[in-house]
Design a protein around this motif. Structure first.
Motif, PDB file in Angstrom:
ATOM      1  N   SER A 121       0.826  -1.223   0.000  1.00 14.95           N
ATOM      2  CA  SER A 121       0.000   0.000   0.000  1.00 14.95           C
ATOM      3  C   SER A 121       0.853   1.262   0.000  1.00 14.95           C
ATOM      4  O   SER A 121       0.534   2.243   0.685  1.00 14.95           O
ATOM      5  CB  SER A 121      -0.961   0.009   1.200  1.00 14.95           C
ATOM      6  OG  SER A 121      -1.754  -1.151   1.234  1.00 14.95           O
ATOM      7  N   ILE A 122       1.937   1.250  -0.782  1.00 19.89           N
ATOM      8  CA  ILE A 122       2.843   2.405  -0.833  1.00 19.89           C
ATOM      9  C   ILE A 122       2.246   3.496  -1.723  1.00 19.89           C
ATOM     10  O   ILE A 122       1.891   3.239  -2.875  1.00 19.89           O
ATOM     11  CB  ILE A 122       4.225   1.979  -1.360  1.00 19.89           C
ATOM     12  CG1 ILE A 122       4.832   0.912  -0.439  1.00 19.89           C
ATOM     13  CG2 ILE A 122       5.155   3.180  -1.468  1.00 19.89           C
ATOM     14  CD1 ILE A 122       6.119   0.316  -0.967  1.00 19.89           C
ATOM     15  N   ARG A 123       2.119   4.689  -1.176  1.00 21.20           N
ATOM     16  CA  ARG A 123       1.621   5.839  -1.935  1.00 21.20           C
ATOM     17  C   ARG A 123       2.530   7.029  -1.663  1.00 21.20           C
ATOM     18  O   ARG A 123       2.841   7.319  -0.503  1.00 21.20           O
ATOM     19  CB  ARG A 123       0.173   6.175  -1.547  1.00 21.20           C
ATOM     20  CG  ARG A 123      -0.813   5.057  -1.830  1.00 21.20           C
ATOM     21  CD  ARG A 123      -2.248   5.500  -1.581  1.00 21.20           C
ATOM     22  NE  ARG A 123      -2.443   5.938  -0.200  1.00 21.20           N
ATOM     23  CZ  ARG A 123      -2.718   5.130   0.804  1.00 21.20           C
ATOM     24  NH1 ARG A 123      -2.798   3.831   0.601  1.00 21.20           N
ATOM     25  NH2 ARG A 123      -2.899   5.609   2.022  1.00 21.20           N
ATOM     26  N   ILE A 124       2.928   7.712  -2.724  1.00 20.72           N
ATOM     27  CA  ILE A 124       3.865   8.831  -2.604  1.00 20.72           C
ATOM     28  C   ILE A 124       3.272  10.044  -3.313  1.00 20.72           C
ATOM     29  O   ILE A 124       2.741   9.923  -4.428  1.00 20.72           O
ATOM     30  CB  ILE A 124       5.229   8.471  -3.229  1.00 20.72           C
ATOM     31  CG1 ILE A 124       5.794   7.218  -2.540  1.00 20.72           C
ATOM     32  CG2 ILE A 124       6.215   9.629  -3.095  1.00 20.72           C
ATOM     33  CD1 ILE A 124       6.944   6.587  -3.275  1.00 20.72           C
ATOM     34  N   ALA A 125       3.349  11.191  -2.676  1.00 22.76           N
ATOM     35  CA  ALA A 125       2.800  12.401  -3.290  1.00 22.76           C
ATOM     36  C   ALA A 125       3.506  13.620  -2.719  1.00 22.76           C
ATOM     37  O   ALA A 125       4.044  13.583  -1.610  1.00 22.76           O
ATOM     38  CB  ALA A 125       1.297  12.499  -3.034  1.00 22.76           C
TER      39      ALA A 125
END
Length: 261
Positions: A121-125
């Motif tokens: 569930s890796i999310r980058i922003a």
């Protein structure tokens, strides 16, 4: 009930019958007569042993489930809830030697406990820094940060979620923005960028989980979480990362070594 010896009810007691039954089973779990992963006697077996109605047994089992001691599996029965045995050593988990070995803190500590770590569930922003984060990072109004959100698992079981915030002026265009930040994790990348880490400050609170946290961590009813907010400081005193972590409280033993001088 040949496999598990439970006491009889106390008819003269002032404690409700279903709570007495819950007490008996809880005590068996505490004494490890019932161990993690063991199946509890069926409702029918408990009804026969105690001579009570099915609803009384179900109320007792609901108490244990609400305390996070048991979990019901549809079509299989009720089991003592398993808890990954991870000792979180605050005095050691961010030691540079782990990064030098290419291991982030979670990997080093989980492998040390004999577990199999994984991340999903890796999310980058790039986002505007939340108010609390901006204050901890000493950023000005409307400053941007690189946000890295992920979920950690041990032996396939979710145990914590974490969101790291790094000032965009530091992380933009670096491997910190990539799903795989490389050996040693983002702290190793920060040090490669010239921000040698000096110390960390952590604040911990215990609370009941929010609905999305229950889903993400697959928490049993009644299980609280630790919310841990950590700030990483470079040797020049500058805060370079804030990590907001939510941990299943029954997955960890928090251990701290405090100097007496």
């Amino acid at each position: 009930m040949a496999e598990l010896s439970l006491p009889e009810l106390d008819p003269a007691g002032d404690r409700a019958v279903f709570r007495q039954i819950a007490d008996h089973i809880r005590d068996a779990i505490g004494r490890e007569t019932l161990r993690e992963g063991d199946k509890l006697p069926s409702e029918a077996q408990l009804m026969q042993h105690y001579g009570v109605a099915r609803m009384t047994i179900r109320n007792a089992l609901q108490v244990l489930q609400s305390e996070g001691l048991t979990v019901a599996e549809h079509g299989r029965g009720v089991f003592v809830r398993s808890r990954p045995p991870v000792r979180r050593l605050a005095s050691d988990r961010f030691a540079r030697r782990h990064r030098d070995q290419g291991k982030a803190a979670f990997i080093a500590e989980t492998e040390g406990a004999g577990g199999k770590p994984s991340v999903d569930s890796i999310r980058i922003a790039e986002i505007q820094a939340p108010v609390e984060v901006a204050e901890l990072l000493r950023l000005g109004e409307n400053s941007s940060v690189i946000s890295r959100s992920r979920r950690y698992l041990i032996n396939g079981q979710p145990v914590e979620t974490a969101v790291s915030y790094v000032p965009a002026e530091i992380a933009r265009g670096t491997r910190i923005e990539q799903p795989d930040s490389g050996p040693g994790g983002i702290y190793a990348r920060l040090e490669e960028l010239g921000y040698q880490l000096d110390h960390f400050v952590e604040e911990i609170q215990s609370r009941m989980p929010f609905r999305d946290e229950v889903r993400a961590l697959k928490l049993a009813p009644g299980v609280p979480v630790f919310r841990l907010v950590r700030t990483a400081y470079a040797v020049d005193g500058r805060p370079v990362e804030v990590c907001d972590t939510v941990m299943s409280s029954d997955a960890y033993l928090l251990s701290y070594e405090l100097p007496a001088r």
